[in-house]
Design an enzyme around this catalytic site. Structure first.
Site, mmCIF file in Angstrom:
data_model
loop_
_atom_site.group_PDB
_atom_site.id
_atom_site.type_symbol
_atom_site.label_atom_id
_atom_site.label_comp_id
_atom_site.label_asym_id
_atom_site.label_seq_id
_atom_site.Cartn_x
_atom_site.Cartn_y
_atom_site.Cartn_z
ATOM 1 N N GLU A 123 -27.425 -12.220 -3.227
ATOM 2 C CA GLU A 123 -28.568 -11.669 -2.461
ATOM 3 C C GLU A 123 -29.762 -12.400 -2.452
ATOM 4 O OE1 GLU A 123 -26.585 -10.282 -4.428
ATOM 5 O OE2 GLU A 123 -26.399 -7.949 -4.351
HETATM 6 N N1 COA Z 1 -20.633 -7.597 4.885
HETATM 7 C C1 COA Z 1 -19.978 -7.591 6.281
HETATM 8 N N2 COA Z 1 -19.081 -8.230 6.677
HETATM 9 C C2 COA Z 1 -18.878 -9.304 5.775
HETATM 10 C C3 COA Z 1 -19.405 -9.380 4.636
HETATM 11 C C4 COA Z 1 -20.431 -8.450 4.212
HETATM 12 N N3 COA Z 1 -21.042 -8.408 2.878
HETATM 13 N N4 COA Z 1 -18.765 -10.498 3.889
HETATM 14 C C5 COA Z 1 -17.998 -10.719 4.650
HETATM 15 N N5 COA Z 1 -17.744 -10.146 5.755
HETATM 16 C C6 COA Z 1 -17.064 -10.468 7.055
HETATM 17 C C7 COA Z 1 -17.353 -11.645 7.887
HETATM 18 O O1 COA Z 1 -18.491 -11.316 8.771
HETATM 19 C C8 COA Z 1 -16.051 -11.882 8.590
HETATM 20 O O2 COA Z 1 -15.878 -10.925 9.724
HETATM 21 P P1 COA Z 1 -15.476 -11.293 11.215
HETATM 22 O O3 COA Z 1 -14.227 -12.196 10.824
HETATM 23 O O4 COA Z 1 -15.465 -10.263 11.893
HETATM 24 O O5 COA Z 1 -16.690 -12.591 11.438
HETATM 25 C C9 COA Z 1 -15.012 -11.552 7.542
HETATM 26 O O6 COA Z 1 -15.862 -10.509 6.458
HETATM 27 C C10 COA Z 1 -14.604 -12.631 6.615
HETATM 28 O O7 COA Z 1 -15.785 -13.383 6.075
HETATM 29 P P2 COA Z 1 -15.883 -14.925 6.438
HETATM 30 O O8 COA Z 1 -17.430 -15.273 6.007
HETATM 31 O O9 COA Z 1 -15.479 -15.655 7.645
HETATM 32 O O10 COA Z 1 -15.304 -15.689 5.174
HETATM 33 P P3 COA Z 1 -15.209 -16.786 4.232
HETATM 34 O O11 COA Z 1 -14.187 -17.032 3.468
HETATM 35 O O12 COA Z 1 -15.671 -18.039 5.299
HETATM 36 O O13 COA Z 1 -16.646 -16.354 3.440
HETATM 37 C C11 COA Z 1 -18.000 -15.442 1.798
HETATM 38 C C12 COA Z 1 -16.608 -15.540 2.456
HETATM 39 C C13 COA Z 1 -17.949 -14.170 0.889
HETATM 40 C C14 COA Z 1 -18.745 -16.475 1.318
HETATM 41 C C15 COA Z 1 -18.922 -14.747 3.043
HETATM 42 O O14 COA Z 1 -18.343 -13.818 3.823
HETATM 43 C C16 COA Z 1 -20.090 -14.300 2.799
HETATM 44 O O15 COA Z 1 -21.076 -14.971 2.075
HETATM 45 N N6 COA Z 1 -20.347 -12.866 2.824
HETATM 46 C C17 COA Z 1 -21.506 -12.321 2.429
HETATM 47 C C18 COA Z 1 -21.689 -12.051 0.852
HETATM 48 C C19 COA Z 1 -22.911 -11.427 0.608
HETATM 49 O O16 COA Z 1 -24.101 -11.992 0.769
HETATM 50 N N7 COA Z 1 -22.755 -10.381 -0.210
HETATM 51 C C20 COA Z 1 -24.074 -9.382 -0.759
HETATM 52 C C21 COA Z 1 -24.531 -8.660 0.417
HETATM 53 S S1 COA Z 1 -25.994 -7.780 -0.007
#
Ligand code: COA
Length: 245
Positions: free
Chosen positions: A135
Site C-alpha cells: 500500500e
Molecule cells: N485490484 C484490481 N486489479 C488487480 C489488482 C488489484 N489489487 N491486482 C492485480 N489486478 C489485475 C491487474 O489489473 C491485471 O488485470 P488486467 O489483466 O485486466 O490488466 C490482472 O490482475 C493481472 O495483474 P498483473 O499486474 O498483470 O500481474 P503481474 O503478475 O504482472 O503483477 C502484482 C502482479 C500483484 C505485482 C500486480 O498486479 C500488483 O501490483 N497489483 C496490485 C497489488 C496491490 O497494490 N494491492 C494492494 C491494494 S490496496
C-alpha cells in the site's frame, strides 16, 4: 457472470476459493461480501468442522480491487464508509467464528490478501507465495490489515513490512511466524485440506472453546488472561462431566 467465490465440501472440510483469477482474486465488493457470508454459513453448518480459504489461479489475493476504488470520489462518503465497515467485519469474523480456518496460499498475498491470510488460524503456503503490504508504494495505508499483523509478528518486522512495502517469500514468512507450513505448489490444497480435516476431527466444542479463548487471551493483560483461562477450564470440566453422564 462466473461466481466470485466457489464453495466445495471435502468431507467435513469446506473449501472456499476466491474466484477472480484474471484479477488475481482482488477483493471487490461482491467477493468481500460473498466471503463474509460464506464464513458465517460454514460456521452455522453442522456438517462443517473446518474451513480452507484459497484462491483460484496463480495468486491467493492481490488485495483490495483498486479499480473499484478508483471509481470512487471524496463525495462518495457513504460507499467508502460501507466498504471500510465490510472489510473490517470480514477480518474480524475469522476470530469470531468457532470453526478453524486454514489458508492455502500460492502466489501473491498482498495488502488485504495478506491480511486475509493472517486472519486465518493456520496457513499453508506454497514456495511461490509472496506475502506483503505494498500500500505504501501507492501512497496509501495498510489500514484494516495492520491490526492482525502487529499482533502476529514482532513490531519491528510489522513496521518494516508496512513501511517498505517489500513482500516476504514463503520461507521468510515461515521464519517470521506469519505462516505454519510450506508445501510444494502441486500439493498445496491437499496439504491444507488434510490439516483442516485433522482440525475437523477434534471435538467441535473443545475446538470452538479453544478458538474463543485463544483470541480473548491474546489481547488481555496477563492477570485477566489467566482468569479467562481458569473460567474456560471450569466450563470445559463441567461440560465433560455432563457429556459423560
Ligand atoms: N485490484 C484490481 N486489479 C488487480 C489488482 C488489484 N489489487 N491486482 C492485480 N489486478 C489485475 C491487474 O489489473 C491485471 O488485470 P488486467 O489483466 O485486466 O490488466 C490482472 O490482475 C493481472 O495483474 P498483473 O499486474 O498483470 O500481474 P503481474 O503478475 O504482472 O503483477 C502484482 C502482479 C500483484 C505485482 C500486480 O498486479 C500488483 O501490483 N497489483 C496490485 C497489488 C496491490 O497494490 N494491492 C494492494 C491494494 S490496496
Amino acid at each position: 457472470m462466473s461466481e466470485v467465490l466457489l464453495i466445495e465440501d471435502r468431507g467435513a472440510v469446506r473449501i472456499l476459493t476466491m474466484n477472480r483469477p484474471d484479477k488475481l482474486n482482488a477483493l471487490n465488493h461482491a467477493l468481500t461480501q460473498a466471503l463474509h457470508d460464506a464464513l458465517r454459513v460454514a460456521d452455522a453448518d453442522e456438517r462443517v468442522g473446518a474451513i480452507v480459504l484459497t484462491g483460484a489461479g496463480r495468486a491467493f489475493c492481490a488485495g483490495a480491487d483498486v479499480s473499484e476504488f478508483a471509481a470512487l470520489t471524496a463525495e462518495d462518503k457513504q460507499a467508502i464508509a460501507a466498504r471500510g465497515e465490510l472489510t473490517m467485519r470480514l477480518h474480524l469474523l475469522f476470530s469470531e467464528i468457532g470453526k478453524p480456518v486454514v489458508g492455502a496460499v500460492r502466489g501473491h498475498a498482498l495488502g488485504g490478501g495478506c491480511g486475509l491470510a493472517l486472519a486465518c488460524d493456520l496457513v499453508v503456503a506454497s514456495e511461490t507465495a509472496r506475502f506483503g503490504y505494498p500500500e505504501i508504494k501507492r501512497g496509501i495505508v495498510a489500514a484494516v490489515v495492520m491490526a492482525n499483523l502487529v499482533r502476529q509478528v514482532g513490531r519491528k518486522t510489522a513496521f518494516e513490512l508496512v513501511s517498505l512495502g517489500e513482500p516476504a517469500r514463503a520461507e521468510r514468512a515461515l521464519a517470521l511466524g506469519m505462516i505454519n507450513r510450506v508445501a510444494a505448489d502441486d500439493r498445496l490444497l491437499d496439504e491444507a485440506a488434510a490439516l483442516a480435516a485433522t482440525l475437523a476431527g477434534m471435538s467441535r466444542v473443545a475446538m470452538g472453546a479453544t478458538k474463543r479463548l485463544f483470541h480473548r487471551v491474546a489481547d488481555m493483560a496477563l492477570g485477566e488472561a489467566l482468569a479467562a483461562g481458569r473460567d474456560a477450564n471450569i466450563a470445559m470440566r463441567a461440560y465433560r462431566r455432563e457429556a459423560k453422564s
